[in-house]
Design a protein around this motif. Structure first.
Motif, PDB file in Angstrom:
ATOM      1  N   GLU A   1      -2.206   8.349 -12.454  1.00 37.54           N
ATOM      2  CA  GLU A   1      -2.994   7.149 -12.215  1.00 37.54           C
ATOM      3  C   GLU A   1      -2.154   5.893 -12.467  1.00 37.54           C
ATOM      4  O   GLU A   1      -1.372   5.823 -13.405  1.00 37.54           O
ATOM      5  CB  GLU A   1      -4.219   7.141 -13.141  1.00 37.54           C
ATOM      6  CG  GLU A   1      -5.228   6.067 -12.778  1.00 37.54           C
ATOM      7  CD  GLU A   1      -6.498   6.173 -13.601  1.00 37.54           C
ATOM      8  OE1 GLU A   1      -7.192   5.160 -13.708  1.00 37.54           O
ATOM      9  OE2 GLU A   1      -6.772   7.264 -14.131  1.00 37.54           O
TER      10      GLU A   1
ATOM     11  N   ASP B   1      -0.956   1.721 -10.439  1.00 33.63           N
ATOM     12  CA  ASP B   1      -0.752   0.933  -9.223  1.00 33.63           C
ATOM     13  C   ASP B   1       0.692   1.125  -8.770  1.00 33.63           C
ATOM     14  O   ASP B   1       1.589   0.402  -9.191  1.00 33.63           O
ATOM     15  CB  ASP B   1      -1.061  -0.543  -9.524  1.00 33.63           C
ATOM     16  CG  ASP B   1      -1.009  -1.401  -8.264  1.00 33.63           C
ATOM     17  OD1 ASP B   1      -0.952  -0.818  -7.163  1.00 33.63           O
ATOM     18  OD2 ASP B   1      -1.021  -2.636  -8.387  1.00 33.63           O
TER      19      ASP B   1
ATOM     20  N   GLU C   1       0.837  -1.204   0.000  1.00 30.72           N
ATOM     21  CA  GLU C   1       0.000   0.000   0.000  1.00 30.72           C
ATOM     22  C   GLU C   1       0.868   1.248   0.000  1.00 30.72           C
ATOM     23  O   GLU C   1       1.848   1.335   0.720  1.00 30.72           O
ATOM     24  CB  GLU C   1      -0.907   0.013   1.235  1.00 30.72           C
ATOM     25  CG  GLU C   1      -1.906  -1.127   1.252  1.00 30.72           C
ATOM     26  CD  GLU C   1      -2.771  -1.108   2.509  1.00 30.72           C
ATOM     27  OE1 GLU C   1      -2.652  -0.133   3.279  1.00 30.72           O
ATOM     28  OE2 GLU C   1      -3.535  -2.054   2.696  1.00 30.72           O
ATOM     29  N   THR C   2       0.474   2.211  -0.827  1.00 35.75           N
ATOM     30  CA  THR C   2       1.154   3.499  -0.873  1.00 35.75           C
ATOM     31  C   THR C   2       0.319   4.505  -0.090  1.00 35.75           C
ATOM     32  O   THR C   2      -0.908   4.514  -0.217  1.00 35.75           O
ATOM     33  CB  THR C   2       1.314   3.967  -2.336  1.00 35.75           C
ATOM     34  OG1 THR C   2       2.013   2.954  -3.064  1.00 35.75           O
ATOM     35  CG2 THR C   2       2.094   5.263  -2.427  1.00 35.75           C
ATOM     36  N   PRO C   3       0.941   5.341   0.739  1.00 31.84           N
ATOM     37  CA  PRO C   3       0.170   6.323   1.511  1.00 31.84           C
ATOM     38  C   PRO C   3      -0.730   7.176   0.625  1.00 31.84           C
ATOM     39  O   PRO C   3      -0.353   7.553  -0.493  1.00 31.84           O
ATOM     40  CB  PRO C   3       1.259   7.176   2.184  1.00 31.84           C
ATOM     41  CG  PRO C   3       2.446   6.277   2.258  1.00 31.84           C
ATOM     42  CD  PRO C   3       2.375   5.406   1.038  1.00 31.84           C
ATOM     43  N   SER C   4      -1.896   7.466   1.120  1.00 33.61           N
ATOM     44  CA  SER C   4      -2.917   8.198   0.366  1.00 33.61           C
ATOM     45  C   SER C   4      -2.430   9.527  -0.216  1.00 33.61           C
ATOM     46  O   SER C   4      -2.710   9.825  -1.375  1.00 33.61           O
ATOM     47  CB  SER C   4      -4.131   8.407   1.269  1.00 33.61           C
ATOM     48  OG  SER C   4      -5.042   9.285   0.699  1.00 33.61           O
ATOM     49  N   PRO C   5      -1.686  10.370   0.535  1.00 37.71           N
ATOM     50  CA  PRO C   5      -1.226  11.637  -0.053  1.00 37.71           C
ATOM     51  C   PRO C   5      -0.363  11.438  -1.298  1.00 37.71           C
ATOM     52  O   PRO C   5      -0.401  12.240  -2.223  1.00 37.71           O
ATOM     53  CB  PRO C   5      -0.414  12.284   1.075  1.00 37.71           C
ATOM     54  CG  PRO C   5      -0.931  11.665   2.321  1.00 37.71           C
ATOM     55  CD  PRO C   5      -1.323  10.268   1.948  1.00 37.71           C
TER      56      PRO C   5
ATOM     57  N   THR D   1      -0.519   8.688  -3.432  1.00 43.64           N
ATOM     58  CA  THR D   1      -1.336   8.176  -4.539  1.00 43.64           C
ATOM     59  C   THR D   1      -2.165   9.287  -5.172  1.00 43.64           C
ATOM     60  O   THR D   1      -2.425   9.276  -6.376  1.00 43.64           O
ATOM     61  CB  THR D   1      -2.268   7.043  -4.067  1.00 43.64           C
ATOM     62  OG1 THR D   1      -3.029   7.505  -2.957  1.00 43.64           O
ATOM     63  CG2 THR D   1      -1.482   5.809  -3.676  1.00 43.64           C
ATOM     64  N   GLN D   2      -2.560  10.263  -4.366  1.00 47.37           N
ATOM     65  CA  GLN D   2      -3.326  11.384  -4.911  1.00 47.37           C
ATOM     66  C   GLN D   2      -2.455  12.305  -5.758  1.00 47.37           C
ATOM     67  O   GLN D   2      -2.928  12.915  -6.715  1.00 47.37           O
ATOM     68  CB  GLN D   2      -3.976  12.181  -3.769  1.00 47.37           C
ATOM     69  CG  GLN D   2      -5.079  11.413  -3.062  1.00 47.37           C
ATOM     70  CD  GLN D   2      -5.555  12.116  -1.810  1.00 47.37           C
ATOM     71  OE1 GLN D   2      -5.193  13.261  -1.556  1.00 47.37           O
ATOM     72  NE2 GLN D   2      -6.369  11.428  -1.014  1.00 47.37           N
TER      73      GLN D   2
END
Length: 197
Positions: free
Chosen positions: A142, A144, A131-135, A137-138
């Motif tokens: 786009e 994975d 999992e990549t931290p949300s900040p 990935t935003q």
């Protein structure tokens, strides 16, 4: 003569350094335990008694951390101390390293991969988390994305890069053996890597 000395050094040095490191750790923990014994008036004790006391304390702590109120209290104390920036940085780093060593019962997320470089070569890396931290990935385009660690040779430091999963080549190679390979700049080749088809 030079070859014989080098052969002796290369064979003895890892063993001597490893034994010295473990002996130093034993002596340090034994000294801590003997200090605890001295606080209750027990001074004349055999070598190893302090180490055994520390081991028993750690074991009891492990038992206590299986009790919900103790876990809650420790979590509360941890949250209070994490409000101090310097403590948060130091404690957080040590806790994360300890978490890497304690992977019993957890799926091993550290996977060995190859990443193609601009010059056509490949570098060995490690997927440290799925999992990549949300900040991040935003902010990224786009795709994975996963964090990949590139370990620097002869150092505990490394560089973490975000790479698209489809650009990674999975390798059937244990994290420990691949890490040893990277840390020694390819000198340690105890197990050969096999790309996954």
């Amino acid at each position: 003569m030079k070859k014989t000395l080098t052969r002796g050094l290369m064979n003895l040095l890892p063993m001597v350094l490893s034994l010295w490191l473990f002996w130093s750790l034993f002596i340090s923990l034994d000294g801590l335990g003997r200090l605890l014994f001295a606080l209750v008036g027990l001074d004349e004790l055999y070598i190893g008694a302090g180490f055994m006391l520390v081991a028993v304390i750690v074991f009891i702590a492990g038992l206590l951390f299986s009790v919900s109120p103790i876990v809650w209290l420790y979590g509360w104390l941890e949250r209070q101390l994490m409000k101090f920036p310097l403590f948060k940085s130091v404690y957080g780093s040590i806790r994360d390293i300890a978490g890497l060593m304690n992977r019993d019962g957890k799926p091993k997320t550290q996977k060995t991969v190859l990443v193609k470089q601009a010059n056509g070569g490949y570098v060995v890396g490690f997927i440290m988390s799925d999992e990549t931290p949300s900040p991040l990935t935003q902010a990224l385009p786009e795709g994975d994305w996963v964090p990949v660690l590139f370990q620097l040779s002869y150092q505990m430091a490394g560089v973490t890069t975000l790479v698209k999963r489809e650009e990674l080549i999975a390798v059937d190679w244990s994290f420990e053996d691949a890490m040893r390979f990277n840390l020694t700049a390819g000198i340690s080749t105890s197990n050969k890597a096999k790309p996954k088809n």
